[in-house]
Scaffold this active site. Structure first.
Site, PDB file in Angstrom:
ATOM      1  N   HIS A 304      -4.125   2.860  -5.090  1.00  0.00           N
ATOM      2  CA  HIS A 304      -4.801   2.076  -4.051  1.00  0.00           C
ATOM      3  C   HIS A 304      -5.799   2.903  -3.249  1.00  0.00           C
ATOM      4  O   HIS A 304      -6.721   2.354  -2.667  1.00  0.00           O
ATOM      5  CB  HIS A 304      -3.772   1.439  -3.108  1.00  0.00           C
ATOM      6  CG  HIS A 304      -3.079   0.258  -3.724  1.00  0.00           C
ATOM      7  ND1 HIS A 304      -1.984   0.389  -4.537  1.00  0.00           N
ATOM      8  CD2 HIS A 304      -3.342  -1.074  -3.664  1.00  0.00           C
ATOM      9  CE1 HIS A 304      -1.587  -0.816  -4.946  1.00  0.00           C
ATOM     10  NE2 HIS A 304      -2.407  -1.719  -4.434  1.00  0.00           N
ATOM     11  N   GLY A 305      -5.587   4.215  -3.198  1.00  0.00           N
ATOM     12  CA  GLY A 305      -6.550   5.014  -2.449  1.00  0.00           C
ATOM     13  C   GLY A 305      -6.029   6.393  -2.125  1.00  0.00           C
ATOM     14  O   GLY A 305      -4.870   6.725  -2.431  1.00  0.00           O
TER      15      GLY A 305
END
Lengths: 454, 337
Positions: A304-305
């Site tokens: 996701h990051g």
């Protein structure tokens, strides 16, 4: 081109119309051209990366079949070719001096889809020889931006033998599209304003207000992401193509394990098939199973990051699965309801890490929500909303819950398709309520789909 | 169920669905449409006027709809007038407004305020200006020619009721009883005028606007001014161009350029005769409040007969104008107190 845009509203019917008129032989090329046009609207430069990932995975798959003895090497090449750009764009911000590089839309999704295909070929599937068809598999516009991440076994045959025109495709496509627009504009984007207000400055709000915003975020992220999937699935259906189910009433799950069977199904199943199982899955003992679970959820968080909060979000969800008791049939309605409520609370606590702007903010928010005795002050005006919004939040949440129960347990989607007047009634409700209550146009800040950031 | 019956059921259901959606959009739009036309005419009230009952039509920007009070002109002269203004109405927009307005009215004169000659080619008010227009060929042309390129197709294709919902549905939580009361019966009292009560405290002197002359924009405005002249000639309607009086004026450079290209009345030349009080009669340095607008309108009421404009039908029943005038006077009185 965003789904929630006039351009898309004009593009989609026109694309379907042209596609239906097009000779069968040319449909793959036409749909690919449309998909590239769609993607090119986000920025022509993005097409280069999409082409690179597509071409590399296509050639690697062919090479795996041709050079059986070195097939592992080609999987590694495909994995590096798919994942390195992803890692670069996701983590470049961590390198001093490099920052602010925008993640190309859909990269996280199509690179996983392409890599999954190569692994499937490595495991014995026949590679797709037709490059146009394969390119369409990677780039099919409804799923390109945020999935669902498709599997070659399910999609390639549909592109090879396009379904003949049927009114049921139109009928069954429109309902999820309208439902997606409703969820995104009436529920998610209206709630997003409150969530953004609180999460941008949590210290200014009372615990109940923070808790309220956190619950709204749980609903917002579900409605936002599942709305994208619904519009994607509905749009694909108009072309006679079935995309994978990505959400199955996740907040009706009675355990966290059950939740992860219903939430972002295409990514969860991707991690299960291409990471969890190769790591040994649950076959190598209790401790190894736990480690594998944590590893998969950690990777999911990192997917996701680059922020530490995503990693914690992933690990926390993994921890729930490791610590909480496994599969257990909950027969009584009360224990099932309690399970649903507890699962919602646990998942929502994890969402705090997902949404907060820093680890400090996450901890502050959790501390506030757990403070005792709870400060009950609640000022809608401070959150930028009024009675109208509160009523709308309550009503839309009830509609969402009822729809999820209907879709999951009573085959509502099929029933709506079959019963003509009910279908048009549902369309009328969704269309008109979205027009009138949606957070779009003057007076509202337009919100991109949350998963466009991933 | 047979295939034939299935098809018929589907068609019937679709027709009912389409009718219900159209009905819903029209009713919703009527309810949520702002009833106070604070940014010019909303057209629905203009279209409610009796056909060919208006002697003078005023066109232009806020320099008209904040400054010209039709009921005050009528009270002093018996001349009926209407302000068909729009926020930052550009000359291309004025052209299509005039064409549309002359479909239902045959005025003796059209008064066009020329501040728009120096406006940007496209303005933020274009959506409202086009959106309020009735669905017609003129509206479509206005969208395609007067709106900015990015909005053209949308504004041309979007039905007015749907555009109203898209642009105004944020008003939903703030609707009042008046929104329902005037949903299908437009409020005709203002005749296009926007009532402003506040008096600006910072208007103390006449200043010059630092507006530059953008040749490209000016050329387009001039092109449409010529079109307006041709159209009024063709319709045998007298055209009077003018500049509204204000305390914040275009520079002499711009004015002399305009003088070279167009014939117009500069009411700034009559500023002293209007008896204006800078501290009381201005809403801001550009616009009058109700006191200033009343004075300017009284001046216009004297000026119009000098230009040969007279009440076209002195025997007409003046119920609505009496009511308009009384309402304006009463509102001014309440502000005075």
């Amino acid at each position: 081109m965003n789904f929630i845009s006039l351009k898309y509203i004009l593009f989609l019917p026109l694309a379907v119309f042209i596609y239906r008129l097009c000779p069968k032989k040319l449909r793959t090329a036409l749909l690919l051209a449309m998909s590239l046009f769609f993607y090119g609207c986000f920025g022509i430069k993005y097409l280069a990366l999409l082409s690179f990932v597509t071409l590399l995975s296509y050639l690697c798959a062919l090479a795996i079949e041709r050079f059986e003895a070195r097939k592992k090497l080609f999987v590694v090449i495909a994995a590096l070719g798919s994942l390195l750009p992803l890692l670069f764009f996701k983590y470049a911000g961590l390198i001093p001096g490099i920052g602010g590089i925008a993640l190309p839309v859909g990269l996280s999704f199509y690179s996983f889809q392409a890599l999954g295909y190569v692994i499937d070929v490595y495991r014995g599937d026949a590679p797709e020889k037709n490059i146009l068809r394969y390119a369409l598999f990677v780039a099919f516009f409804p799923q390109l931006g945020s999935g669902p991440i498709g599997r070659s076994r399910a999609l390639l045959p549909q592109y090879k033998n396009p379904a003949p025109f049927s009114f049921t495709h139109i009928r069954d496509g429109i309902t999820p599209i309208l439902w997606g627009f409703f969820k995104k504009l009436v529920i998610a984007d209206r709630m997003a304003a409150v969530v953004a207000t609180v999460y941008s400055a949590p210290t200014k709000f009372a615990p109940v207000e923070i808790g309220f915003a956190t619950v709204l975020f749980a609903i917002q992220i579900y409605c936002d992401f599942s709305a994208y999937t619904d519009i994607a699935r509905g749009s694909a259906k108009l072309f006679g193509i079935d995309l994978a189910l990505n959400f199955d009433a996740p907040y009706l799950a009675s355990s966290v394990r059950d939740f992860w069977r219903r939430w972002h199904i295409s990514l969860t199943s991707w991690f299960r098939d291409y990471l969890y199982f190769p790591l040994g899955g649950s076959r190598k003992g209790k401790w190894r199973t736990r480690a594998n679970t944590l590893a998969v959820f950690a990777v999911s968080g990192l997917w996701h990051g680059s922020s530490l909060t995503y990693l914690i979000w992933g690990l926390l969800n993994g921890l729930y699965l490791v610590v909480l008791p496994g599969k257990k049939e909950k027969k009584s309605p009360i224990s099932r309801l309690l399970g649903i409520a507890l699962t919602f609370v646990l998942v929502t606590v994890a969402w705090v890490f997902f949404r907060a702007e820093s680890l400090y903010d996450s901890l502050y928010i959790l501390k506030q929500m757990a403070s005792f005795p709870l400060n009950m002050s609640f000022s809608p005006a401070a959150l930028g909303i009024g009675r109208f919004d509160l009523v709308l939040f309550a009503l839309s949440t009830m509609i969402l819950t009822a729809a999820d129960v209907g879709f999951h347990s009573y085959g509502l989607e099929a029933a709506i398709g079959r019963r003509v007047f009910i279908r048009y009634g549902v369309w009328f409700f969704l269309l008109c309520s979205t027009l009138l209550l949606g957070a779009y146009g003057a007076g509202f800040t337009s919100q991109v789909f949350l998963y466009f950031n991933f | 169920m047979s295939v034939k019956r299935k098809v018929i059921t589907e068609i019937v259901a679709f027709v009912l669905f389409a009718a219900a959606v159209i009905g819903f959009i029209r009713v919703s739009a009527a309810v949520i449409r702002p009833k106070n036309a604070d940014y010019g005419t909303d057209w629905s009230s203009f279209l409610a006027e009796d056909k060919n009952s208006i002697d003078v039509l005023f066109f232009g920007s806020s320099m008209v709809y904040c400054d010209v009070v039709p009921s005050a002109i009528w009270r002093q002269s018996g001349i009926t007038s209407y302000v068909v203004g729009g926020g930052e109405q550009t000359l291309p927009m004025s052209y299509y407004y005039i064409r549309q307005a002359l479909k239902t009215q045959k005025p003796q004169a059209v008064f066009l305020e020329l501040s728009g000659m120096f406006f940007d080619r496209y303005t933020n008010y274009e959506e409202a200006n086009i959106g309020y227009m009735p669905w017609s060929l003129e509206r479509t042309k206005a969208a395609l020619e007067a709106a900015s390129p990015a909005r053209r197709v949308f504004l041309a294709a979007c039905p007015p009721s749907l555009l109203t919902i898209i642009k105004q549905h944020y008003r939903l939580p703030n609707l009042t009883a008046d929104d329902l009361r005037f949903a299908f019966r437009p409020d005709v009292h203002q005749a296009g005028y926007t009532f402003l009560s506040k008096a600006a405290s910072d208007v103390t002197e006449i200043r010059t606007r630092p507006t530059p002359l953008v040749e490209k924009n000016y050329a387009v405005a001039l092109e449409y001014l010529r079109k307006i002249e041709d159209f009024c000639r063709q319709e045998e309607v007298a055209l009077y161009c003018f500049i509204s009086p204000s305390a914040y004026r275009y520079s002499e450079t711009l004015m002399s350029r305009l003088r070279a290209d167009a014939e117009f009345i500069n009411f700034n030349d009559d500023f002293d005769s209007l008896g204006l009080d800078l501290s009381r009669d201005f809403f801001d340095s550009l616009h009058f409040n109700c006191f200033g607008a009343e004075k300017f309108s009284a001046f216009l009421a004297q000026k119009l007969p000098e230009l040969g404009i007279v009440p076209s039908d002195p025997d007409r029943s003046d119920g609505v104008w009496t009511e308009r005038s009384a309402q304006f006077v009463s509102k001014v009185d309440s502000v005075s107190q």
